[in-house]
Design a protein around this motif. Sequence first.
Motif, mmCIF file in Angstrom:
data_model
loop_
_atom_site.group_PDB
_atom_site.id
_atom_site.type_symbol
_atom_site.label_atom_id
_atom_site.label_comp_id
_atom_site.label_asym_id
_atom_site.label_seq_id
_atom_site.Cartn_x
_atom_site.Cartn_y
_atom_site.Cartn_z
ATOM 1 N N ARG A 158 -33.831 24.147 39.448
ATOM 2 C CA ARG A 158 -32.749 24.519 38.663
ATOM 3 C C ARG A 158 -32.958 23.922 37.207
ATOM 4 N N PHE A 159 -32.850 22.568 37.065
ATOM 5 C CA PHE A 159 -33.164 21.867 35.971
ATOM 6 C C PHE A 159 -34.128 22.657 35.026
ATOM 7 N N THR A 160 -35.208 22.638 35.720
ATOM 8 C CA THR A 160 -36.598 23.020 35.029
ATOM 9 C C THR A 160 -36.151 24.346 34.223
ATOM 10 N N LYS A 161 -35.457 25.304 35.120
ATOM 11 C CA LYS A 161 -35.311 26.532 34.606
ATOM 12 C C LYS A 161 -34.436 26.652 33.458
ATOM 13 N N GLU A 162 -33.632 25.468 33.613
ATOM 14 C CA GLU A 162 -32.574 25.547 32.359
ATOM 15 C C GLU A 162 -32.944 24.871 31.298
ATOM 16 N N VAL A 163 -34.126 23.887 31.136
ATOM 17 C CA VAL A 163 -34.520 23.416 29.922
ATOM 18 C C VAL A 163 -35.922 24.245 29.548
ATOM 19 N N LEU A 164 -36.498 24.978 30.388
ATOM 20 C CA LEU A 164 -37.852 25.543 30.293
ATOM 21 C C LEU A 164 -38.014 26.453 28.600
ATOM 22 N N ALA A 165 -37.097 27.089 28.214
ATOM 23 C CA ALA A 165 -37.106 27.504 26.930
ATOM 24 C C ALA A 165 -37.270 26.773 25.824
ATOM 25 N N THR A 166 -36.744 25.444 25.970
ATOM 26 C CA THR A 166 -36.879 24.369 24.855
ATOM 27 C C THR A 166 -38.090 23.709 24.936
ATOM 28 N N PHE A 167 -38.821 24.198 25.789
ATOM 29 C CA PHE A 167 -40.509 23.534 25.811
ATOM 30 C C PHE A 167 -41.256 24.782 26.019
ATOM 31 N N PRO A 168 -41.610 25.430 24.924
ATOM 32 C CA PRO A 168 -42.529 26.669 25.074
ATOM 33 C C PRO A 168 -44.022 26.447 25.708
ATOM 34 N N GLU A 169 -44.210 25.106 25.222
ATOM 35 C CA GLU A 169 -45.714 24.628 25.738
ATOM 36 C C GLU A 169 -45.873 24.475 27.176
ATOM 37 N N SER A 170 -44.717 24.500 27.950
ATOM 38 C CA SER A 170 -44.934 23.818 29.393
ATOM 39 C C SER A 170 -45.858 24.805 30.205
ATOM 40 N N PRO A 171 -46.677 24.373 30.912
ATOM 41 C CA PRO A 171 -47.487 25.293 31.837
ATOM 42 C C PRO A 171 -46.593 26.027 32.694
ATOM 43 N N LEU A 172 -45.671 25.704 32.962
ATOM 44 C CA LEU A 172 -44.622 26.325 33.937
ATOM 45 C C LEU A 172 -44.305 27.695 33.587
ATOM 46 N N HIS A 173 -44.313 27.891 32.175
ATOM 47 C CA HIS A 173 -44.011 29.369 31.760
ATOM 48 C C HIS A 173 -44.983 30.349 32.380
ATOM 49 N N SER A 174 -46.283 29.770 32.854
ATOM 50 C CA SER A 174 -47.320 30.788 33.465
ATOM 51 C C SER A 174 -46.995 31.221 34.800
ATOM 52 N N LYS A 175 -46.030 30.606 35.441
ATOM 53 C CA LYS A 175 -45.715 30.973 36.733
ATOM 54 C C LYS A 175 -44.372 31.762 37.016
#
Length: 316
Positions: free
Chosen positions: A191-208
Amino acid sequence: MVEKVIGVDLGGTNIRAGLIDEGGEIAKRAHAKTPHNGSASEIVNAIVNLIRSVNDSGDAVKNVGIAAASVIDFQDLRKSMWPNLPQLQGLDLAGEIANISGLEVTIENDANAAVIGEHWQGSAKGAQNVIGITLGTGVGGGIIVNGEIFRGASGSAGEIGHICVEPDGVPCGCGSTGCLEQYSSATAIVRFTKEVLATFPESPLHSKLEFEAKDVFEAALKDDLAGIRAFEVAGRYLGIACAALINLLNPEVIVVMGGLAGSWNLLSRSVLEELQKRAFQQAVERVNIVRGVLGDDAGILGAAKLTFADMGFSGS
Ligand SMILES: [Zn+2]
């Protein structure tokens, strides 16, 4: 002859069983998936089958200990709560297993059993005052005071996962809001990751499309800032709860167990920061925070240790 008992760990996902001697050696292990969508009798049968599969010495073993994902009510076992296996609600599981197997049955909460296991054979050996915290899908806990498990008035003591860390926070399955379980579990990491993901556009987690705490852990190990941030936030809440526990109980050891224990290095910095801010310095200096070393065996070992104690063995 070396005395042996059977230890069983009944979780929402897996059931494990082991044939264990009084020195803590596991002679034989068996494992099955918990039929969590099945009826109560399917779960009972799965446990009995595992007990039989490890009990190759036949009549010699007379006792079994069960570590169960349940808030046990020792005054009336039928009033025990089964948040992850609701079909067992109202059942005296220990009595049921005893009837079918013909064995004496001891039952204990799984997190209590895990800390007893670590205290007997793992990383809390020799300590008198220990807090065990299991970090997984949920958060569990167990408390050892003066060498003995602390159960409280009816048996529910040690529910560390339901300490409130955020008064108006996320609703919890227990009926409260803002419980530690909602902030330091694998579920919370996602849940925390989803909340902050938009702030980190380079995160590899966007690909999942979907990811689990394990994916966040792996990304964080590769310096993904979204993953690192999620573990920092979870660690902060864990630290708030640990500071309260340290002030209350002044333990020698806190054992971190469960699926998330492997990510302790990602959690620890913010945990320790909170301890410095909130707990008595003397108590913080005294406590040793360690990872459990028994993994999936902690529960069956703890259940076995309790069973030996019920039989009058002090164990080693
Ligand atoms: Zn709760």
